[in-house]
Design a protein around this motif. Structure first.
Motif, short mmCIF file in Angstrom:
data_model
loop_
_atom_site.label_atom_id
_atom_site.label_comp_id
_atom_site.label_asym_id
_atom_site.label_seq_id
_atom_site.Cartn_x
_atom_site.Cartn_y
_atom_site.Cartn_z
N ARG A 1 -2.69 -9.10 -0.16
CA ARG A 1 -2.27 -7.71 0.51
C ARG A 1 -2.88 -6.60 0.02
O ARG A 1 -2.97 -5.59 0.97
N ALA A 2 -3.52 -6.46 -1.11
CA ALA A 2 -4.40 -5.48 -1.33
C ALA A 2 -5.32 -4.99 -0.20
O ALA A 2 -5.73 -3.72 -0.24
N ILE A 3 -6.00 -6.11 0.40
CA ILE A 3 -6.69 -5.69 1.28
C ILE A 3 -6.36 -4.92 2.55
O ILE A 3 -6.83 -4.09 3.01
N VAL B 1 -10.64 9.18 1.51
CA VAL B 1 -9.63 8.34 1.59
C VAL B 1 -9.14 8.03 2.94
O VAL B 1 -8.72 7.11 3.52
N LYS B 2 -8.93 9.32 3.72
CA LYS B 2 -8.52 9.20 5.01
C LYS B 2 -9.35 8.50 5.89
O LYS B 2 -9.05 7.70 6.71
N ASP B 3 -10.66 8.85 5.54
CA ASP B 3 -11.92 7.94 6.53
C ASP B 3 -11.76 6.36 6.35
O ASP B 3 -11.97 5.67 7.36
N ILE B 4 -11.38 5.94 5.27
CA ILE B 4 -11.20 4.40 5.02
C ILE B 4 -10.20 3.92 6.15
O ILE B 4 -10.39 2.85 6.76
N SER B 5 -9.02 4.47 6.34
CA SER B 5 -8.08 3.99 7.07
C SER B 5 -8.25 4.34 8.51
O SER B 5 -7.73 3.87 9.29
N SER B 6 -9.45 5.01 8.87
CA SER B 6 -9.61 5.21 10.42
C SER B 6 -11.15 4.60 10.72
O SER B 6 -11.74 4.76 11.57
N LEU B 7 -11.57 3.52 9.57
CA LEU B 7 -12.94 3.04 10.08
C LEU B 7 -13.05 2.30 11.39
O LEU B 7 -14.02 2.42 12.02
N ALA B 8 -12.15 1.26 11.55
CA ALA B 8 -12.18 0.57 12.72
C ALA B 8 -10.56 0.01 13.10
O ALA B 8 -9.87 0.15 12.40
N ASP B 9 -10.58 -0.74 14.13
CA ASP B 9 -9.48 -1.22 14.65
C ASP B 9 -9.44 -2.54 13.95
O ASP B 9 -10.51 -3.48 14.36
N TYR C 1 -5.41 -1.39 1.35
CA TYR C 1 -6.66 -0.68 1.35
C TYR C 1 -7.13 0.07 2.64
O TYR C 1 -7.39 1.19 2.78
N PHE C 2 -7.06 -0.80 3.80
CA PHE C 2 -7.67 -0.09 5.05
C PHE C 2 -6.47 0.67 5.82
O PHE C 2 -6.58 1.11 6.93
N ASP C 3 -5.17 0.75 5.19
CA ASP C 3 -3.90 1.36 5.76
C ASP C 3 -4.15 2.81 5.40
O ASP C 3 -4.65 3.28 4.45
N THR C 4 -3.03 3.40 5.82
CA THR C 4 -3.10 5.00 5.52
C THR C 4 -2.32 5.06 4.07
O THR C 4 -1.44 4.00 4.00
N SER C 5 -2.36 5.97 3.40
CA SER C 5 -1.78 6.11 2.37
C SER C 5 -1.05 7.45 1.99
O SER C 5 -1.65 8.47 1.38
N PRO C 6 -0.10 7.85 2.68
CA PRO C 6 0.54 9.30 2.69
C PRO C 6 0.81 9.86 1.28
O PRO C 6 0.66 11.02 1.27
N GLU C 7 1.48 9.07 0.48
CA GLU C 7 1.70 9.85 -0.93
C GLU C 7 0.55 10.17 -1.57
O GLU C 7 0.33 11.10 -1.87
#
Ligand code: UTP
Length: 295
Positions: A60-62, A88-96, A65-71
């Protein structure tokens, strides 16, 4: 044009126990970035637009990691840590990125087969989630370029030292152009005597969709796992398979030694760490005995 990549990351990571008991090995950090991020970035840098990560229990950690983390993002914003926030924001918008679960880790072949429906009837890239390749041109991009010429499956290969032969898929190939081989045989984890050459596969492949039929026909092989190598061998009976000695430095980060080497080499490339690390390495070398020899 190849647009889809499959990243198998559902293995048990037994070489990294006990750390991998509750943590995916693909999430082990090379300093401050998990191994799998290097792999995802390599795919994106090569023009891949659609990534399928094969996960399993305890992985699940994977996804997180690639999801957004609002908190976390909110906390960084409140504390005016804008550089970290951007990272941190860039990671969640890397790719589909899509996730498919492999219910049991039945082998790399089985993991790739899980992506069949998503990949469909088109050639695709495979990048193993624990192999990092450093270089000016991304390794999978080199294979994708060659695919434009041959339109056949292509495996990344490199020379393997004797003591590592039994850990990799080893090929017999006829060199047909610079660094390019027509594969004549491929054996998964052979003994030194069985190995057809010292050229071994690296975790980067471009595969034609016929590989899926090959995997379905493949019975469990080495380690009782459904081996991608065995399915590639079947593919060879129906058409050519090529191997390419890519340029770049490969780290088997799923192996302890490869992992430590990756950390040292990446640290030496970072402005913020190079000086201190060099000094530290010099200190270590200075205390080695006068007659120290590398075995
Ligand atoms: P490895 O053989 O290196 O992974 O597979 P492993 O089985 O996790 O490692 P050890 O040998 O037990 O330490 C290469 C890649 O294929 C994935 C792994 O997650 C790794 O990224 N894999 C392997 C799967 O997705 N499913 C499997 O059934 C096996």
């Amino acid at each position: 044009m190849i647009k889809k990549a499959v990243i198998p990351a559902a293995g048990l990571g037994t070489r990294f126990l006990p750390a991998t008991k509750s943590m995916p090995k693909e999430m082990l950090p090379i300093i401050d970035k998990p191994i799998i991020q290097y792999v995802v970035e390599e795919a994106i840098a090569s023009g891949i637009e659609d990534i399928i990560i094969i996960t399993g229990r305890g992985k699940r950690a994977i996804e997180d990691y690639f999801d957004t983390s609002p908190e976390l993002e909110n906390h960084l914003l409140q504390n005016e840590k804008y550089k970290l926030l951007r990272e941190v924001k860039d990671i969640s918008s890397l790719a589909d990125i899509h996730y498919i679960r492999q219910k049991e880790p039945k082998g790399l072949g089985d993991a790739v087969l899980k992506a069949e429906k998503h990949v469909g009837d088109e050639p695709f890239a495979v990048l193993l989630g624990d192999d990092i390749v450093k270089g000016n041109v991304p390794c999978i991009g080199q294979l994708m370029n060659l695919f434009e010429k041959y339109n056949k499956s292509i495996i990344a290969v490199e020379e393997v030292p004797k003591e590592k032969v039994s850990s990799y898929g080893m090929i017999k190939g006829r060199e047909i152009a610079e660094s390019t081989y027509l594969v004549e045989d491929i054996i998964e984890k052979p003994s030194l005597e069985e190995a057809p050459s010292n050229i071994g596969t690296v975790g980067r492949y471009v595969l034609v969709p016929e590989i899926f039929d090959g995997i379905k026909e493949t019975s469990p092989g080495k380690g009782n796992e459904i081996q991608l190598t065995d399915a590639i061998k079947m593919l060879m009976e129906k058409g050519e398979v090529y191997a390419y000695a890519f340029s770049g430095e490969r780290y088997d980060a799923g192996d302890k030694l490869g992992y430590v080497k990756a950390i040292i080499d990446f640290a030496l490339e970072r402005e913020d760490l190079r000086g201190e690390i060099e000094r530290y390495l010099q200190e270590i070398v200075a205390v080695l005995p006068q007659n120290f020899k590398i075995k």
